[in-house]
Design a protein around this motif. Structure first.
Motif, PDB file in Angstrom:
ATOM      1  N   GLY A 110       0.789  -1.229   0.000  1.00  0.00           N
ATOM      2  CA  GLY A 110       0.000   0.000   0.000  1.00  0.00           C
ATOM      3  C   GLY A 110       0.818   1.273   0.000  1.00  0.00           C
ATOM      4  O   GLY A 110       0.312   2.339   0.353  1.00  0.00           O
ATOM      5  N   TRP A 111       2.091   1.181  -0.438  1.00  0.00           N
ATOM      6  CA  TRP A 111       2.978   2.345  -0.341  1.00  0.00           C
ATOM      7  C   TRP A 111       2.470   3.549  -1.128  1.00  0.00           C
ATOM      8  O   TRP A 111       2.488   4.674  -0.622  1.00  0.00           O
ATOM      9  CB  TRP A 111       4.389   1.978  -0.804  1.00  0.00           C
ATOM     10  CG  TRP A 111       5.289   3.179  -0.828  1.00  0.00           C
ATOM     11  CD1 TRP A 111       5.797   3.809  -1.914  1.00  0.00           C
ATOM     12  CD2 TRP A 111       5.757   3.914   0.313  1.00  0.00           C
ATOM     13  NE1 TRP A 111       6.564   4.886  -1.521  1.00  0.00           N
ATOM     14  CE2 TRP A 111       6.547   4.967  -0.167  1.00  0.00           C
ATOM     15  CE3 TRP A 111       5.578   3.767   1.692  1.00  0.00           C
ATOM     16  CZ2 TRP A 111       7.172   5.889   0.677  1.00  0.00           C
ATOM     17  CZ3 TRP A 111       6.183   4.684   2.541  1.00  0.00           C
ATOM     18  CH2 TRP A 111       6.975   5.724   2.037  1.00  0.00           C
ATOM     19  N   MET A 112       2.013   3.350  -2.356  1.00  0.00           N
ATOM     20  CA  MET A 112       1.589   4.486  -3.173  1.00  0.00           C
ATOM     21  C   MET A 112       0.418   5.216  -2.520  1.00  0.00           C
ATOM     22  O   MET A 112       0.369   6.451  -2.503  1.00  0.00           O
ATOM     23  CB  MET A 112       1.246   4.032  -4.588  1.00  0.00           C
ATOM     24  CG  MET A 112       2.467   3.600  -5.388  1.00  0.00           C
ATOM     25  SD  MET A 112       2.074   2.901  -7.007  1.00  0.00           S
ATOM     26  CE  MET A 112       1.383   4.329  -7.826  1.00  0.00           C
ATOM     27  N   LYS A 113      -0.507   4.474  -1.960  1.00  0.00           N
ATOM     28  CA  LYS A 113      -1.654   5.088  -1.290  1.00  0.00           C
ATOM     29  C   LYS A 113      -1.212   5.853  -0.045  1.00  0.00           C
ATOM     30  O   LYS A 113      -1.671   6.977   0.200  1.00  0.00           O
ATOM     31  CB  LYS A 113      -2.677   4.006  -0.925  1.00  0.00           C
ATOM     32  CG  LYS A 113      -3.938   4.549  -0.273  1.00  0.00           C
ATOM     33  CD  LYS A 113      -4.947   3.436   0.000  1.00  0.00           C
ATOM     34  CE  LYS A 113      -6.206   3.989   0.640  1.00  0.00           C
ATOM     35  NZ  LYS A 113      -7.205   2.902   0.900  1.00  0.00           N
ATOM     36  N   ALA A 114      -0.313   5.264   0.733  1.00  0.00           N
ATOM     37  CA  ALA A 114       0.157   5.917   1.959  1.00  0.00           C
ATOM     38  C   ALA A 114       0.958   7.183   1.646  1.00  0.00           C
ATOM     39  O   ALA A 114       0.786   8.222   2.291  1.00  0.00           O
ATOM     40  CB  ALA A 114       1.000   4.939   2.779  1.00  0.00           C
ATOM     41  N   PHE A 115       1.836   7.092   0.663  1.00  0.00           N
ATOM     42  CA  PHE A 115       2.656   8.237   0.276  1.00  0.00           C
ATOM     43  C   PHE A 115       1.773   9.367  -0.247  1.00  0.00           C
ATOM     44  O   PHE A 115       1.978  10.543   0.087  1.00  0.00           O
ATOM     45  CB  PHE A 115       3.662   7.801  -0.787  1.00  0.00           C
ATOM     46  CG  PHE A 115       4.669   8.850  -1.173  1.00  0.00           C
ATOM     47  CD1 PHE A 115       5.799   9.074  -0.393  1.00  0.00           C
ATOM     48  CD2 PHE A 115       4.494   9.594  -2.333  1.00  0.00           C
ATOM     49  CE1 PHE A 115       6.737  10.035  -0.762  1.00  0.00           C
ATOM     50  CE2 PHE A 115       5.422  10.551  -2.716  1.00  0.00           C
ATOM     51  CZ  PHE A 115       6.541  10.775  -1.924  1.00  0.00           C
ATOM     52  N   THR A 116       0.760   9.016  -1.020  1.00  0.00           N
ATOM     53  CA  THR A 116      -0.162  10.012  -1.550  1.00  0.00           C
ATOM     54  C   THR A 116      -0.954  10.673  -0.435  1.00  0.00           C
ATOM     55  O   THR A 116      -1.149  11.895  -0.426  1.00  0.00           O
ATOM     56  CB  THR A 116      -1.110   9.368  -2.579  1.00  0.00           C
ATOM     57  OG1 THR A 116      -0.336   8.859  -3.672  1.00  0.00           O
ATOM     58  CG2 THR A 116      -2.135  10.368  -3.093  1.00  0.00           C
ATOM     59  N   ALA A 117      -1.418   9.887   0.516  1.00  0.00           N
ATOM     60  CA  ALA A 117      -2.181  10.440   1.634  1.00  0.00           C
ATOM     61  C   ALA A 117      -1.332  11.386   2.479  1.00  0.00           C
ATOM     62  O   ALA A 117      -1.823  12.415   2.959  1.00  0.00           O
ATOM     63  CB  ALA A 117      -2.729   9.309   2.496  1.00  0.00           C
ATOM     64  N   ARG A 118      -0.073  11.070   2.664  1.00  0.00           N
ATOM     65  CA  ARG A 118       0.831  11.951   3.403  1.00  0.00           C
ATOM     66  C   ARG A 118       0.991  13.270   2.667  1.00  0.00           C
ATOM     67  O   ARG A 118       0.996  14.330   3.282  1.00  0.00           O
ATOM     68  CB  ARG A 118       2.182  11.239   3.568  1.00  0.00           C
ATOM     69  CG  ARG A 118       3.300  12.079   4.161  1.00  0.00           C
ATOM     70  CD  ARG A 118       3.108  12.368   5.610  1.00  0.00           C
ATOM     71  NE  ARG A 118       4.307  13.002   6.170  1.00  0.00           N
ATOM     72  CZ  ARG A 118       4.315  13.719   7.295  1.00  0.00           C
ATOM     73  NH1 ARG A 118       3.188  13.888   7.981  1.00  0.00           N
ATOM     74  NH2 ARG A 118       5.429  14.263   7.737  1.00  0.00           N
TER      75      ARG A 118
END
Length: 218
Positions: free
Chosen positions: A137-145
């Protein structure tokens, strides 16, 4: 110490992260020479000796150098429960005491005694970045940050070393920040309208965002 360069980092073509070679795996070095590599697709990295393999999506004048704050790596290190060395995000410049993600698009940084870099755009996460990090889920987490670091063009070339001071030499009056452009790029329609109205991006990126907004509003 004032805002300064914590680390300068370069990468060599690396196999095993994705199916093709990639230059995302960067590590500290003693110094880097920065320059304008030319338009995307014809130029590579703006850092001598640094690998850019996918010329369609990376490198060129508006992505000559990539900067991330050491403090942002530290935030993610706590969140992920593991150490993150300089260069982990594929950045050429790891800064310290300097809020990269407060940058206004178009502002100029003086780095050391001679180099001038101009903020151009946020970093947009991709599958290669996710594979390199190895975090579900890295892309989603990085985007949310939403704190992506900044791409820079090289306005005045030269050499950058760790401990070089960083100063904001000039800042445009429009006030559009790197995170706001990222929000626009990732689907915030109202922010996309504001970014397009301010016309802060390179022509190629401006056109792409305008096309994305038109699709979203059909």
């Amino acid at each position: 110490m004032n805002a300064h360069v914590h680390s300068v980092n370069i990468g060599r073509p690396t196999a095993g992260i994705i199916k093709r070679l990639t230059g995302i795996d960067k590590h500290p070095t003693d110094e880097i020479s920065v320059f304008d590599p030319g338009p995307k697709g014809t130029g590579a990295s703006g850092v001598a000796g640094d690998a850019v393999v996918n010329l369609k999506h990376h490198g060129g004048t508006t992505q000559a150098v990539y900067a991330v704050a050491r403090e942002e790596l530290d935030w993610w290190a706590v969140d992920l429960g593991r150490d993150l060395a300089p260069g982990t995000f594929g950045e050429n410049l790891t800064t310290a005491g300097f809020d990269v993600d407060a940058s206004v698009v178009g502002e100029q940084w003086r780095v050391g005694s001679s180099v001038v870099l101009t903020v151009t755009a946020p970093r947009v996460p991709c599958a290669t970045f996710a594979a390199h990090m190895g975090v579900p889920g890295w892309m989603k987490a990085f985007t949310a940050r939403g704190r992506t670091g900044a791409y820079l063009s090289v306005t005045q070339e030269g050499t950058i070393r760790p401990s070089d001071e960083i100063q904001v030499a000039w800042r445009p009056g429009h006030g559009v920040t790197v995170p706001e452009v990222f929000r626009a790029w990732m689907g915030d329609r109202e922010m996309a309208r504001e970014v397009l109205a301010a016309r802060v991006m390179a022509d190629r990126d401006h056109t792409k965002l305008a096309e994305k907004l038109a699709r979203w509003e059909r």
